[in-house]
Design a protein around this motif. Structure first.
Motif, PDB file in Angstrom:
ATOM      1  N   LEU A  78       4.968 -11.423  -0.010  1.00  0.00           N
ATOM      2  CA  LEU A  78       5.568 -10.153  -0.410  1.00  0.00           C
ATOM      3  C   LEU A  78       4.769  -9.466  -1.513  1.00  0.00           C
ATOM      4  CD1 LEU A  78       9.348 -11.033  -0.270  1.00  0.00           C
ATOM      5  CD2 LEU A  78       8.162  -9.336   1.123  1.00  0.00           C
ATOM      6  N   ARG A  79       4.247 -10.243  -2.458  1.00  0.00           N
ATOM      7  CA  ARG A  79       3.404  -9.651  -3.506  1.00  0.00           C
ATOM      8  C   ARG A  79       2.155  -9.023  -2.897  1.00  0.00           C
ATOM      9  NH1 ARG A  79       4.617 -14.419  -6.385  1.00  0.00           N
ATOM     10  NH2 ARG A  79       2.557 -15.225  -5.874  1.00  0.00           N
ATOM     11  N   ARG A  80       1.562  -9.708  -1.904  1.00  0.00           N
ATOM     12  CA  ARG A  80       0.370  -9.174  -1.234  1.00  0.00           C
ATOM     13  C   ARG A  80       0.711  -7.869  -0.497  1.00  0.00           C
ATOM     14  NH1 ARG A  80      -0.515 -12.679   3.012  1.00  0.00           N
ATOM     15  NH2 ARG A  80       0.552 -11.134   4.253  1.00  0.00           N
ATOM     16  N   ASP A  81       1.836  -7.880   0.228  1.00  0.00           N
ATOM     17  CA  ASP A  81       2.259  -6.671   0.934  1.00  0.00           C
ATOM     18  C   ASP A  81       2.574  -5.541  -0.037  1.00  0.00           C
ATOM     19  OD1 ASP A  81       1.978  -8.004   3.330  1.00  0.00           O
ATOM     20  OD2 ASP A  81       4.129  -8.320   3.633  1.00  0.00           O
ATOM     21  N   LEU A  82       3.208  -5.888  -1.139  1.00  0.00           N
ATOM     22  CA  LEU A  82       3.547  -4.886  -2.147  1.00  0.00           C
ATOM     23  C   LEU A  82       2.294  -4.277  -2.752  1.00  0.00           C
ATOM     24  CD1 LEU A  82       5.690  -3.442  -3.811  1.00  0.00           C
ATOM     25  CD2 LEU A  82       5.737  -5.415  -5.343  1.00  0.00           C
ATOM     26  N   GLN A  83       1.311  -5.110  -3.046  1.00  0.00           N
ATOM     27  CA  GLN A  83       0.048  -4.608  -3.586  1.00  0.00           C
ATOM     28  C   GLN A  83      -0.627  -3.657  -2.588  1.00  0.00           C
ATOM     29  OE1 GLN A  83      -2.870  -7.622  -4.392  1.00  0.00           O
ATOM     30  NE2 GLN A  83      -4.217  -6.222  -5.486  1.00  0.00           N
ATOM     31  N   ARG A  84      -0.643  -4.039  -1.323  1.00  0.00           N
ATOM     32  CA  ARG A  84      -1.245  -3.199  -0.285  1.00  0.00           C
ATOM     33  C   ARG A  84      -0.480  -1.876  -0.147  1.00  0.00           C
ATOM     34  NH1 ARG A  84      -5.324  -0.967   1.723  1.00  0.00           N
ATOM     35  NH2 ARG A  84      -5.261  -0.582   3.938  1.00  0.00           N
ATOM     36  N   ALA A  85       0.846  -1.943  -0.162  1.00  0.00           N
ATOM     37  CA  ALA A  85       1.659  -0.732  -0.053  1.00  0.00           C
ATOM     38  C   ALA A  85       1.410   0.203  -1.234  1.00  0.00           C
ATOM     39  CB  ALA A  85       3.135  -1.093   0.044  1.00  0.00           C
ATOM     40  N   ARG A  86       1.268  -0.368  -2.428  1.00  0.00           N
ATOM     41  CA  ARG A  86       0.977   0.464  -3.607  1.00  0.00           C
ATOM     42  C   ARG A  86      -0.375   1.143  -3.488  1.00  0.00           C
ATOM     43  NH1 ARG A  86       3.271  -3.861  -7.921  1.00  0.00           N
ATOM     44  NH2 ARG A  86       5.392  -3.044  -8.037  1.00  0.00           N
ATOM     45  N   GLN A  87      -1.369   0.407  -2.990  1.00  0.00           N
ATOM     46  CA  GLN A  87      -2.692   0.995  -2.797  1.00  0.00           C
ATOM     47  C   GLN A  87      -2.627   2.148  -1.797  1.00  0.00           C
ATOM     48  OE1 GLN A  87      -4.920  -2.426  -1.533  1.00  0.00           O
ATOM     49  NE2 GLN A  87      -5.604  -2.936  -3.594  1.00  0.00           N
ATOM     50  N   LEU A  88      -1.920   1.945  -0.696  1.00  0.00           N
ATOM     51  CA  LEU A  88      -1.805   2.991   0.320  1.00  0.00           C
ATOM     52  C   LEU A  88      -1.037   4.199  -0.219  1.00  0.00           C
ATOM     53  CD1 LEU A  88      -1.046   0.699   3.383  1.00  0.00           C
ATOM     54  CD2 LEU A  88      -3.154   1.978   2.957  1.00  0.00           C
ATOM     55  N   ARG A  89       0.036   3.935  -0.980  1.00  0.00           N
ATOM     56  CA  ARG A  89       0.806   5.029  -1.577  1.00  0.00           C
ATOM     57  C   ARG A  89      -0.052   5.827  -2.542  1.00  0.00           C
ATOM     58  NH1 ARG A  89       4.531   3.259  -6.180  1.00  0.00           N
ATOM     59  NH2 ARG A  89       2.421   2.981  -6.969  1.00  0.00           N
ATOM     60  N   ASP A  90      -0.795   5.122  -3.406  1.00  0.00           N
ATOM     61  CA  ASP A  90      -1.644   5.800  -4.384  1.00  0.00           C
ATOM     62  C   ASP A  90      -2.721   6.632  -3.698  1.00  0.00           C
ATOM     63  OD1 ASP A  90      -0.112   4.586  -6.314  1.00  0.00           O
ATOM     64  OD2 ASP A  90      -1.630   3.080  -6.845  1.00  0.00           O
ATOM     65  N   LYS A  91      -3.270   6.102  -2.620  1.00  0.00           N
ATOM     66  CA  LYS A  91      -4.291   6.838  -1.871  1.00  0.00           C
ATOM     67  C   LYS A  91      -3.697   8.125  -1.285  1.00  0.00           C
ATOM     68  CE  LYS A  91      -7.363   6.444   2.087  1.00  0.00           C
ATOM     69  NZ  LYS A  91      -7.755   5.609   3.237  1.00  0.00           N
ATOM     70  N   ALA A  92      -2.503   8.021  -0.712  1.00  0.00           N
ATOM     71  CA  ALA A  92      -1.860   9.202  -0.129  1.00  0.00           C
ATOM     72  C   ALA A  92      -1.519  10.218  -1.212  1.00  0.00           C
ATOM     73  CB  ALA A  92      -0.610   8.797   0.646  1.00  0.00           C
ATOM     74  N   GLN A  93      -1.043   9.748  -2.367  1.00  0.00           N
ATOM     75  CA  GLN A  93      -0.714  10.663  -3.461  1.00  0.00           C
ATOM     76  C   GLN A  93      -1.961  11.350  -3.997  1.00  0.00           C
ATOM     77  OE1 GLN A  93       1.420   8.060  -6.136  1.00  0.00           O
ATOM     78  NE2 GLN A  93       3.402   8.660  -5.297  1.00  0.00           N
ATOM     79  N   ASP A  94      -3.044  10.604  -4.120  1.00  0.00           N
ATOM     80  CA  ASP A  94      -4.306  11.200  -4.587  1.00  0.00           C
ATOM     81  C   ASP A  94      -4.814  12.241  -3.599  1.00  0.00           C
ATOM     82  OD1 ASP A  94      -4.212   9.597  -6.821  1.00  0.00           O
ATOM     83  OD2 ASP A  94      -5.686   8.144  -6.072  1.00  0.00           O
ATOM     84  N   THR A  95      -4.711  11.927  -2.320  1.00  0.00           N
ATOM     85  CA  THR A  95      -5.136  12.878  -1.281  1.00  0.00           C
ATOM     86  C   THR A  95      -4.298  14.141  -1.361  1.00  0.00           C
ATOM     87  OG1 THR A  95      -5.835  11.072   0.152  1.00  0.00           O
ATOM     88  CG2 THR A  95      -5.456  13.212   1.204  1.00  0.00           C
ATOM     89  N   TYR A  96      -2.982  13.979  -1.549  1.00  0.00           N
ATOM     90  CA  TYR A  96      -2.101  15.139  -1.656  1.00  0.00           C
ATOM     91  C   TYR A  96      -2.472  15.998  -2.862  1.00  0.00           C
ATOM     92  CZ  TYR A  96       2.018  17.993  -2.353  1.00  0.00           C
ATOM     93  OH  TYR A  96       2.850  19.068  -2.555  1.00  0.00           O
ATOM     94  N   ARG A  97      -2.699  15.361  -3.997  1.00  0.00           N
ATOM     95  CA  ARG A  97      -3.077  16.122  -5.202  1.00  0.00           C
ATOM     96  C   ARG A  97      -4.379  16.884  -5.004  1.00  0.00           C
ATOM     97  NH1 ARG A  97      -1.769  11.098  -8.101  1.00  0.00           N
ATOM     98  NH2 ARG A  97       0.421  11.243  -8.635  1.00  0.00           N
ATOM     99  N   ARG A  98      -5.332  16.224  -4.342  1.00  0.00           N
ATOM    100  CA  ARG A  98      -6.618  16.879  -4.085  1.00  0.00           C
ATOM    101  C   ARG A  98      -6.414  18.073  -3.152  1.00  0.00           C
ATOM    102  NH1 ARG A  98      -9.520  16.304   0.050  1.00  0.00           N
ATOM    103  NH2 ARG A  98      -8.709  14.270   0.648  1.00  0.00           N
TER     104      ARG A  98
END
Length: 110
Positions: A36-56
């Motif tokens: 679950l920690r591994r999945d959570l870390q991956r989900a956070r990375q994907l979320r951050d990437k999507a948020q950064d893309t949106y901001r850009r």
């Protein structure tokens, strides 16, 4: 009126698998806290990437259209929804990880 876009239309296959796993409580209960920690870390990375893309994209829209908010009609809506879906996935995985960690601690005490 805005229409809701299905997650399967927005997410890649890996993102969709993570999203679907986070929806199933049975699947989450079968996982260890490390998984679950591994999945959570991956989900956070994907979320951050999507948020950064949106901001850009908002910045680029702001430049192109001259609007202060960077929002023009439905532009960037899909990216915003993807970030929201992934944020909800992070929340579900985080809650599941806390529950599993708590259950493992109780088992260790017993």
């Amino acid at each position: 009126m805005t229409q809701t876009i299905e997650p399967r239309e927005l997410l890649t296959s890996a993102e969709l698998a993570l999203y679907n796993d986070s929806l199933s409580e049975a699947t989450l209960r079968k996982r260890t806290s490390a998984q679950l920690r591994r999945d959570l870390q991956r989900a956070r990375q994907l979320r951050d990437k999507a948020q950064d893309t949106y901001r850009r994209q908002v910045g680029e829209t702001r430049q192109r259209t001259g609007t202060k908010r960077g929002v023009h009609g439905t532009s960037n809506q899909r990216t915003r929804e993807k970030a929201q879906i992934l944020s909800a996935t992070v929340v579900r995985l985080s809650e599941a990880a806390q529950q599993v960690a708590k259950a493992e601690q109780e088992q260790a005490k017993a």
